[in-house]
Write an enzyme that holds these catalytic residues in place. Structure first.
Site, PDB file in Angstrom:
ATOM      1  CD  GLU A 266      -2.444  -1.965   0.693  1.00 61.18           C
ATOM      2  OE1 GLU A 266      -2.118  -3.131   0.410  1.00 61.18           O
ATOM      3  OE2 GLU A 266      -3.411  -1.402   0.179  1.00 61.18           O
TER       4      GLU A 266
ATOM      5  CE1 TYR B  69       0.208   3.624   5.398  1.00 64.01           C
ATOM      6  CE2 TYR B  69      -0.529   1.456   4.707  1.00 64.01           C
ATOM      7  CZ  TYR B  69      -0.816   2.727   5.160  1.00 64.01           C
ATOM      8  OH  TYR B  69      -2.118   3.105   5.374  1.00 64.01           O
TER       9      TYR B  69
ATOM     10  NE  ARG C 199      -2.646  -6.418   2.185  1.00 62.90           N
ATOM     11  CZ  ARG C 199      -3.829  -5.890   2.379  1.00 62.90           C
ATOM     12  NH1 ARG C 199      -4.197  -5.521   3.567  1.00 62.90           N
ATOM     13  NH2 ARG C 199      -4.667  -5.752   1.387  1.00 62.90           N
TER      14      ARG C 199
ATOM     15  CG  HIS D 255      -2.957   4.105   1.058  1.00 62.38           C
ATOM     16  ND1 HIS D 255      -4.062   3.323   0.824  1.00 62.38           N
ATOM     17  CD2 HIS D 255      -2.477   3.701   2.260  1.00 62.38           C
ATOM     18  CE1 HIS D 255      -4.245   2.488   1.830  1.00 62.38           C
ATOM     19  NE2 HIS D 255      -3.289   2.699   2.714  1.00 62.38           N
TER      20      HIS D 255
ATOM     21  CD  GLN E 260     -22.036   7.115   1.218  1.00 66.03           C
ATOM     22  OE1 GLN E 260     -22.377   6.454   0.256  1.00 66.03           O
ATOM     23  NE2 GLN E 260     -22.862   7.884   1.867  1.00 66.03           N
TER      24      GLN E 260
HETATM   25  P1  NAP Z   1     -26.964  17.475  -2.354  1.00 65.09           P
HETATM   26  O1  NAP Z   1     -25.715  16.701  -2.181  1.00 65.09           O
HETATM   27  O2  NAP Z   1     -27.418  18.346  -1.272  1.00 65.09           O
HETATM   28  O3  NAP Z   1     -26.798  18.328  -3.696  1.00 65.09           O
HETATM   29  C1  NAP Z   1     -27.792  19.179  -4.162  1.00 65.09           C
HETATM   30  C2  NAP Z   1     -27.244  20.013  -5.317  1.00 65.09           C
HETATM   31  O4  NAP Z   1     -28.272  20.845  -5.785  1.00 65.09           O
HETATM   32  C3  NAP Z   1     -26.101  20.896  -4.942  1.00 65.09           C
HETATM   33  O5  NAP Z   1     -25.139  20.833  -5.990  1.00 65.09           O
HETATM   34  C4  NAP Z   1     -26.695  22.291  -4.836  1.00 65.09           C
HETATM   35  O6  NAP Z   1     -25.644  23.121  -5.253  1.00 65.09           O
HETATM   36  C5  NAP Z   1     -27.876  22.218  -5.791  1.00 65.09           C
HETATM   37  N1  NAP Z   1     -29.033  22.993  -5.350  1.00 65.09           N
HETATM   38  C6  NAP Z   1     -29.613  22.991  -4.133  1.00 65.09           C
HETATM   39  N2  NAP Z   1     -30.682  23.816  -4.123  1.00 65.09           N
HETATM   40  C7  NAP Z   1     -30.791  24.337  -5.363  1.00 65.09           C
HETATM   41  C8  NAP Z   1     -31.666  25.262  -5.967  1.00 65.09           C
HETATM   42  N3  NAP Z   1     -32.669  25.796  -5.283  1.00 65.09           N
HETATM   43  N4  NAP Z   1     -31.465  25.591  -7.249  1.00 65.09           N
HETATM   44  C9  NAP Z   1     -30.442  25.069  -7.949  1.00 65.09           C
HETATM   45  N5  NAP Z   1     -29.562  24.182  -7.427  1.00 65.09           N
HETATM   46  C10 NAP Z   1     -29.734  23.819  -6.148  1.00 65.09           C
HETATM   47  O7  NAP Z   1     -28.178  16.503  -2.659  1.00 65.09           O
HETATM   48  P2  NAP Z   1     -28.281  15.268  -3.627  1.00 65.09           P
HETATM   49  O8  NAP Z   1     -27.264  15.287  -4.688  1.00 65.09           O
HETATM   50  O9  NAP Z   1     -29.699  15.234  -4.022  1.00 65.09           O
HETATM   51  O10 NAP Z   1     -28.001  14.053  -2.664  1.00 65.09           O
HETATM   52  C11 NAP Z   1     -28.892  13.752  -1.577  1.00 65.09           C
HETATM   53  C12 NAP Z   1     -28.179  13.017  -0.475  1.00 65.09           C
HETATM   54  O11 NAP Z   1     -27.732  11.742  -0.929  1.00 65.09           O
HETATM   55  C13 NAP Z   1     -26.950  13.765  -0.030  1.00 65.09           C
HETATM   56  O12 NAP Z   1     -26.830  13.638   1.358  1.00 65.09           O
HETATM   57  C14 NAP Z   1     -25.830  13.029  -0.691  1.00 65.09           C
HETATM   58  O13 NAP Z   1     -24.631  13.088   0.052  1.00 65.09           O
HETATM   59  C15 NAP Z   1     -26.347  11.602  -0.756  1.00 65.09           C
HETATM   60  N6  NAP Z   1     -25.730  10.904  -1.879  1.00 65.09           N
HETATM   61  C16 NAP Z   1     -24.475  10.450  -1.737  1.00 65.09           C
HETATM   62  C17 NAP Z   1     -23.858   9.818  -2.790  1.00 65.09           C
HETATM   63  C18 NAP Z   1     -22.475   9.267  -2.660  1.00 65.09           C
HETATM   64  O14 NAP Z   1     -21.941   8.731  -3.567  1.00 65.09           O
HETATM   65  N7  NAP Z   1     -21.839   9.381  -1.539  1.00 65.09           N
HETATM   66  C19 NAP Z   1     -24.506   9.670  -3.993  1.00 65.09           C
HETATM   67  C20 NAP Z   1     -25.803  10.154  -4.114  1.00 65.09           C
HETATM   68  C21 NAP Z   1     -26.393  10.786  -3.060  1.00 65.09           C
HETATM   69  P3  NAP Z   1     -25.722  24.692  -5.364  1.00 65.09           P
HETATM   70  O15 NAP Z   1     -26.555  25.126  -4.195  1.00 65.09           O
HETATM   71  O16 NAP Z   1     -24.316  25.175  -5.315  1.00 65.09           O
HETATM   72  O17 NAP Z   1     -26.331  24.948  -6.674  1.00 65.09           O
HETATM   73 FE1  SF4 Z   2     -17.842   0.376   4.531  1.00 65.33          FE
HETATM   74 FE2  SF4 Z   2     -20.179  -0.627   5.243  1.00 65.33          FE
HETATM   75 FE3  SF4 Z   2     -19.974   0.800   2.991  1.00 65.33          FE
HETATM   76 FE4  SF4 Z   2     -18.912  -1.657   3.197  1.00 65.33          FE
HETATM   77  S1  SF4 Z   2     -21.078  -1.111   3.269  1.00 65.33           S
HETATM   78  S2  SF4 Z   2     -17.928   0.116   2.348  1.00 65.33           S
HETATM   79  S3  SF4 Z   2     -18.215  -1.665   5.294  1.00 65.33           S
HETATM   80  S4  SF4 Z   2     -19.657   1.529   5.064  1.00 65.33           S
END
Ligand code: NAP
Ligand code: SF4
Length: 635
Positions: free
Chosen positions: A140, A142, A190, A228, A315
């Site tokens: 990795e 290290y 490893r 990494h 996550q």
């Molecule tokens: P989000 O992460 O809050 O993004 C919303 C987007 O919309 C932002 O880019 C925001 O940017 C824009 N926005 C907000 N209000 C707006 C408005 N009135 N007019 C125009 N643009 C606006 O929400 P999401 O993408 O819907 O995701 C929802 C949840 O699911 C979040 O908690 C996210 O972290 C999670 N999620 C995570 C993943 C992952 O891979 N980890 C994938 C999908 C979803 P601006 O305000 O700058 O325009």
């Molecule tokens: Fe990590 Fe759980 Fe997501 Fe697997 S499902 S990557 S263990 S948070």
């Protein structure tokens, strides 16, 4: 893997409970997260170190509970080298890594010898602490890897120069450890089988090292994939299952000690296929055991449908660890909280109605039912899963279907009464002792002129299959905006070969580091991803996976626009200001991914509200499942 419980001030009871649950669940051999042999080797300030008698006593809190459950456990010795996140970092040479702000000091020859001794002493202390063996972290990127590879080892003494000199460091460590611990103690080495960095080892060098590692006294060789700092995904969800077992397979037969393979093996059928293919002697998994401590027992008993599958999202595990928080698991909030959370029978069994079968509702219903409550789950669509049914359609996120399968099975085992296709109303909820509202969210609609033009769609329509043109603007660059971009860029899920080609992984292992020029097809669509705020897009994506999404979109030439002000949509397309300058994008379609608002038509102070129905602004699946589970434990 490191879970953030290692840095316990007193006895390591929490870590002990975490591992004991996995030993009870049938795991054959546990390897801890990295423990440093000395202070310079810390990954971060005050990282766990085993270099004195008090620490030996603390580790009894880990080994005793594991042995009580009939398990075996080895302790990983990890020296971070230049990956250390502190100013005492050392390395083979004075070369800063791209992922740490601290330039290391080059170890003197005396320093190298002292470090080898520290590894040996650390192993001996691990033996005294009751471990069954140690794993020497040689991969990795290290410290040990930094000695092996010429790009990080510019020394001119006996520890640098030709390959034979560069591998002297790991070999001397193994010999010194073996001498200290005797013949019957497990030593896993490893080994970085594919560095995935420029100027990494050649395959011939890897084979040479493996042979010397065996001669030096290792019991088992484990596979390390990628440093990494490598810019290639090695464990994220878009990596195909078992997607790196072919690397270990190439080493099979070159040594006579067992080889372990790893990376994205998360279900028994994948593990079985790897073994049947003679790609390895043993399978190792880290995150799948966070997701389900009983993985092995369930596999052994043919209860695969009950396995809570790791969806490789990072996550709640790696993202937490990199943010200096305790790891847990998005699909299993019990992980690393074994001493805190427990499913106990309810004092009084209640009749509970749950409205909405998304992640929050599913987690609540299954937990409450297991405690003896009589649960009825109303869902207005014909399927369980809520937003997960959309997520599973995103290329590289297919694993989400496993979470739906897992919860469905738990509901079945808990005799939860399912009312699918039923839109509950308040009158249906009258006869219950408790009501839980988990109705989720609806996409936020925007109100600029032309918001209802035929070119404008919500992300839900798009993921559900609405026909979309070749030139598309996505409004909103959060997690869903990025997901939709990937959805629109790829017509189908990526095959293993496409994945390896896209990321420039040399399956022939002809090039140093296992890298080749990436091969990608021209993008299917011309995409524009927009946000209103200034700065880089995707800044809030996961710490360990955000770079992958940004790299994918960059590769597909998606135009990323910040400081956008949306004016209107008409037949011409989207009119907007970008950084104050007026622009018209003649898009065929404009897809709105502008976040969500709660969907909760039930107003009653006596109801419990969980998930997006309560607060959509900060919500994601991790929080939804956690909220559902915690309420299920307390009701
Ligand atoms: P989000 O992460 O809050 O993004 C919303 C987007 O919309 C932002 O880019 C925001 O940017 C824009 N926005 C907000 N209000 C707006 C408005 N009135 N007019 C125009 N643009 C606006 O929400 P999401 O993408 O819907 O995701 C929802 C949840 O699911 C979040 O908690 C996210 O972290 C999670 N999620 C995570 C993943 C992952 O891979 N980890 C994938 C999908 C979803 P601006 O305000 O700058 O325009
Ligand atoms: Fe990590 Fe759980 Fe997501 Fe697997 S499902 S990557 S263990 S948070």
């Amino acid at each position: 893997m490191h879970v953030g419980l290692e840095e316990s001030v007193g006895p390591m009871h929490e870590l002990g409970a975490y591992f004991a649950a996995r030993a009870k669940g049938g795991v054959g051999l546990i390897v801890t997260g990295g423990i440093s042999p000395n202070i310079a080797g810390w990954t971060k300030p005050f990282a766990s170190t085993l270099n004195n008698k008090i620490e030996v006593m603390k580790h009894r809190g880990v080994t005793d509970p594991v042995h009580e459950e009939g398990g075996k456990i080895v302790m990983q010795i990890l020296h971070a080298g230049r990956y250390a996140y502190h100013p005492l970092a050392v390395s083979a040479s004075k070369l800063k890594s791209p992922i740490s702000p601290f330039a290391p000091r080059a170890l003197s020859s005396r320093g190298v010898r002292a470090t080898i001794k520290d590894f040996a002493k650390c192993a001996r202390r691990a033996q005294k602490a009751g471990y069954d063996g140690v794993e020497i972290m040689g991969s990795e990127g290290y410290l040990i890897n930094q000695f092996i590879v010429s790009k990080t080892n510019k020394r001119t003494d006996e520890w640098g120069g030709v390959y034979k000199n560069r591998i002297r460091f790991p070999l001397e460590i193994i010999r010194a450890v073996r001498e200290k611990v005797g013949p019957d103690f497990i030593i896993i080495y490893r080994l970085s089988m594919i560095d995935l960095v420029k100027d990494g080892s050649t395959w011939e060098e890897v084979v040479e090292l493996a042979k010397r590692v065996e001669e030096a006294g290792a019991t088992i060789i484990n596979t390390g994939i990628g440093w990494h700092e490598a810019r290639v995904p090695t464990i994220a969800t878009m990596v195909p299952r078992g997607g790196f077992a072919w690397v270990t397979k190439r080493l099979m037969g070159e040594v006579s000690i067992p080889l372990i393979t790893s990376n994205r093996i998360n279900m028994p059928e994948t593990a079985e296929a790897v073994l049947a293919d003679c790609a390895a002697d043993m399978i190792s998994m880290a995150r799948p055991f966070l997701a389900d401590p009983e993985w092995v027992i369930k596999a052994e008993m043919g209860r695969e449908a009950e396995i809570n599958t790791c969806i490789a999202c990072n996550q709640a595990c790696l993202d937490h660890v990199f943010e200096n928080k305790k790891a847990t698991c998005l699909v299993n909030p019990f992980a690393c909280r074994e001493k805190e959370l427990e499913i106990r029978p309810a004092k009084k069994a209640k009749r509970i109605a749950v409205v909405g079968a998304g992640p929050a509702g599913l987690a609540f219903s299954s937990t409450a039912a297991e405690r003896g409550h009589q649960v009825t789950l109303f869902e207005k669509s014909e399927e369980l899963g809520g937003q997960f049914n959309l997520a599973k359609q995103i290329p590289g996120k297919e694993e989400f279907k496993e979470t739906i399968r897992y919860f469905s099975r738990r509901l079945e085992l808990g005799n939860v009464e399912l009312k699918l296709g039923v839109e509950a109303d308040a009158s249906m909820l009258l006869d219950f002792d408790e009501v839980v509202i988990s109705t989720g969210i609806v996409p936020r609609e925007l109100s600029f002129p032309g918001y209802n033009h035929k070119k404008v769609s919500s992300y839900i329509d798009v993921i559900r299959g609405k026909k979309i043109g070749k030139k598309v603007v996505i409004i909103g660059a959060g997690g869903i905006g990025f997901d939709v971009a990937e959805f629109l860029l790829k017509d189908a899920n990526t095959s293993e070969k496409e994945f390896l080609d896209l990321w420039g992984i040399d399956t022939q292992l002809e090039n140093r580091g296992g890298l080749k020029d990436p091969i990608s097809q021209p993008p299917h669509r011309e995409l524009f991803l927009c946000q209103r705020r200034p700065g880089k897009l995707g800044r809030n994506l996961g710490k360990t996976t955000g770079w992958i999404h940004r790299a994918e979109l960059k590769r597909e030439k998606v135009e990323m626009l910040s400081e956008c002000e949306y004016i209107k949509v008409d037949d011409q397309g989207l009119h907007l200001f970008v950084g104050g300058e007026k622009r018209v994008i003649d898009a065929d379609d404009i897809v709105i991914c502008a976040g969500q608002i709660p969907l909760n038509e039930f107003v009653n102070d006596d109801y419990h509200v969980i998930g997006g129905a309560g607060n959509a602004s900060k919500l994601d699946a991790k929080l939804a499942i956690e909220q559902g589970t915690l309420l299920g434990l307390s009701i």
